[in-house]
Design an enzyme around this catalytic site. Structure first.
Site, PDB file in Angstrom:
ATOM      1  N   GLY A   1     -41.213  27.430  21.651  1.00 46.10           N
ATOM      2  CA  GLY A   1     -40.727  28.660  22.405  1.00 46.10           C
ATOM      3  C   GLY A   1     -39.489  29.061  21.995  1.00 46.10           C
TER       4      GLY A   1
ATOM      5  CG  ASP B   1     -38.713  29.760  26.245  1.00 46.79           C
ATOM      6  OD1 ASP B   1     -39.244  29.384  25.409  1.00 46.79           O
ATOM      7  OD2 ASP B   1     -38.950  29.610  27.528  1.00 46.79           O
TER       8      ASP B   1
ATOM      9  CB  THR C   1     -43.191  30.182  33.580  1.00 46.24           C
ATOM     10  OG1 THR C   1     -42.654  31.550  33.715  1.00 46.24           O
ATOM     11  CG2 THR C   1     -44.591  30.152  33.828  1.00 46.24           C
TER      12      THR C   1
ATOM     13  CB  THR D   1     -48.930  24.372  57.396  1.00 42.38           C
ATOM     14  OG1 THR D   1     -49.933  23.761  58.141  1.00 42.38           O
ATOM     15  CG2 THR D   1     -49.441  24.406  55.770  1.00 42.38           C
TER      16      THR D   1
HETATM   17  N1  ADP Z   1     -33.047  33.875  42.099  1.00 38.38           N
HETATM   18  C1  ADP Z   1     -34.068  33.144  42.424  1.00 38.38           C
HETATM   19  N2  ADP Z   1     -34.334  32.412  43.351  1.00 38.38           N
HETATM   20  C2  ADP Z   1     -35.182  31.724  43.029  1.00 38.38           C
HETATM   21  N3  ADP Z   1     -36.524  31.508  42.262  1.00 38.38           N
HETATM   22  C3  ADP Z   1     -36.146  32.276  41.222  1.00 38.38           C
HETATM   23  C4  ADP Z   1     -35.058  33.006  41.067  1.00 38.38           C
HETATM   24  N4  ADP Z   1     -35.192  33.535  39.949  1.00 38.38           N
HETATM   25  C5  ADP Z   1     -36.026  33.134  39.278  1.00 38.38           C
HETATM   26  N5  ADP Z   1     -36.859  32.157  40.266  1.00 38.38           N
HETATM   27  C6  ADP Z   1     -38.197  31.468  39.825  1.00 38.38           C
HETATM   28  O1  ADP Z   1     -37.795  31.126  38.434  1.00 38.38           O
HETATM   29  C7  ADP Z   1     -39.019  31.113  37.641  1.00 38.38           C
HETATM   30  C8  ADP Z   1     -38.637  32.067  36.600  1.00 38.38           C
HETATM   31  O2  ADP Z   1     -37.464  31.998  36.315  1.00 38.38           O
HETATM   32  P1  ADP Z   1     -36.956  32.519  34.778  1.00 38.38           P
HETATM   33  O3  ADP Z   1     -35.904  31.563  34.447  1.00 38.38           O
HETATM   34  O4  ADP Z   1     -37.005  33.726  34.596  1.00 38.38           O
HETATM   35  O5  ADP Z   1     -38.162  31.898  33.686  1.00 38.38           O
HETATM   36  P2  ADP Z   1     -39.018  32.164  32.467  1.00 38.38           P
HETATM   37  O6  ADP Z   1     -37.954  31.661  31.422  1.00 38.38           O
HETATM   38  O7  ADP Z   1     -40.189  31.495  32.768  1.00 38.38           O
HETATM   39  O8  ADP Z   1     -39.189  33.808  32.618  1.00 38.38           O
HETATM   40  C9  ADP Z   1     -40.182  32.108  38.799  1.00 38.38           C
HETATM   41  O9  ADP Z   1     -40.848  31.094  39.033  1.00 38.38           O
HETATM   42  C10 ADP Z   1     -39.260  32.511  39.696  1.00 38.38           C
HETATM   43  O10 ADP Z   1     -40.114  32.633  40.943  1.00 38.38           O
HETATM   44  C1  PAZ Z   2     -43.128  26.010  27.187  1.00 37.72           C
HETATM   45  C2  PAZ Z   2     -42.937  27.439  27.411  1.00 37.72           C
HETATM   46  C3  PAZ Z   2     -44.126  27.910  28.301  1.00 37.72           C
HETATM   47  C4  PAZ Z   2     -41.658  27.686  28.549  1.00 37.72           C
HETATM   48  O1  PAZ Z   2     -41.738  28.882  28.760  1.00 37.72           O
HETATM   49  P1  PAZ Z   2     -40.694  29.361  30.315  1.00 37.72           P
HETATM   50  O2  PAZ Z   2     -41.018  28.321  31.249  1.00 37.72           O
HETATM   51  O3  PAZ Z   2     -39.333  29.355  29.685  1.00 37.72           O
HETATM   52  O4  PAZ Z   2     -41.122  30.966  30.357  1.00 37.72           O
HETATM   53  C5  PAZ Z   2     -42.724  28.160  26.376  1.00 37.72           C
HETATM   54  O5  PAZ Z   2     -41.533  27.749  25.519  1.00 37.72           O
HETATM   55  C6  PAZ Z   2     -43.717  28.283  25.359  1.00 37.72           C
HETATM   56  O6  PAZ Z   2     -44.908  28.921  25.379  1.00 37.72           O
HETATM   57  N1  PAZ Z   2     -43.712  27.442  24.262  1.00 37.72           N
HETATM   58  C7  PAZ Z   2     -44.281  27.051  23.071  1.00 37.72           C
HETATM   59  C8  PAZ Z   2     -44.772  25.462  23.012  1.00 37.72           C
HETATM   60  C9  PAZ Z   2     -43.520  24.799  22.670  1.00 37.72           C
HETATM   61  O7  PAZ Z   2     -42.594  25.136  22.751  1.00 37.72           O
HETATM   62  O8  PAZ Z   2     -43.692  23.856  22.102  1.00 37.72           O
END
Ligand code: ADP
Ligand code: PAZ
Length: 173
Positions: free
Chosen positions: A19, A21, A44, A99
């Protein structure tokens, strides 16, 4: 941004599947530390990745993210999403008796423990003193629970993009 543009810097079996990222965060950690390091990216997914002393991506671990896990639980049971935006309020006392608190307590106990366990796992292979850094929006509700020596860098990906530009063009971004 591709692994192909960084020959030898993505040391996995299928570099093109990494990925972007994860690659960006690893390069960001290299720029930040200039040494071998562990990156914890809570998005995520929860990714815990290793960057080498020469700025290569050396593999990592993927686990479902916190928000995603709670959404899956809600979708399968109808339970509410816990209110993690509420300030932590220090160390909890007693057993949860609602809960909402039961759901919230789960995350507050499990997240630091899982993150700590994953970092320890990487350090077992790569070095006990390895610096680690947190990034990703999913860290934010739990920042009061992580040890002081574990910094949060919300801009690690951007640092990584700057490093990518430097490595691929020679221009200092
Ligand atoms: N300021 C925040 N406070 C709490 N949760 C957050 C905040 N910003 C993002 N998130 C949570 O973090 C996740 C996404 O973070 P992010 O770094 O943008 O992820 P991705 O790389 O997957 O796009 C989501 O699950 C969101 O609910
Ligand atoms: C593992 C991930 C889902 C993480 O994504 P993120 O939570 O940063 O949005 C993304 O980097 C992805 O789809 N990667 C491909 C498989 C790998 O990195 O091996």
């Amino acid at each position: 941004m591709t692994a192909a543009a960084l020959p030898g810097r993505v040391r996995t079996r299928n570099p093109e599947r990494l990925g972007t990222d994860r690659l960006a965060a690893a390069l960001g950690a290299y720029r930040r530390f200039g040494s071998q390091a562990v990156v914890v990216d809570m998005g995520t997914a929860l990714c815990v990745d290793l960057v080498t002393a020469d700025g290569a991506y050396a593999g990592g671990i993927v686990y479902p993210g916190v928000d995603l896990s709670y959404r899956a639980l809600r979708d399968r049971t109808g339970l509410p999403l816990p209110a993690f935006s509420v300030p932590g309020g220090g160390r909890p006392t007693g057993m949860p008796d609602t809960t909402e608190e039961a759901l919230r307590r789960g995350g507050r106990v499990v997240v630091p423990s899982v993150v700590g366990g994953l970092i320890s796992h990487v350090r077992e292979f790569a070095g006990a003193d390895l610096p680690a850094v947190l990034t990703g929006g999913g860290c934010v509700p739990f920042l009061d629970l992580f040890p002081e020596g574990l910094p949060y860098d919300p801009h690690l990906n951007l640092r990584g993009i700057a490093e990518y530009v430097r490595l691929t063009t020679g221009v200092c971004a």
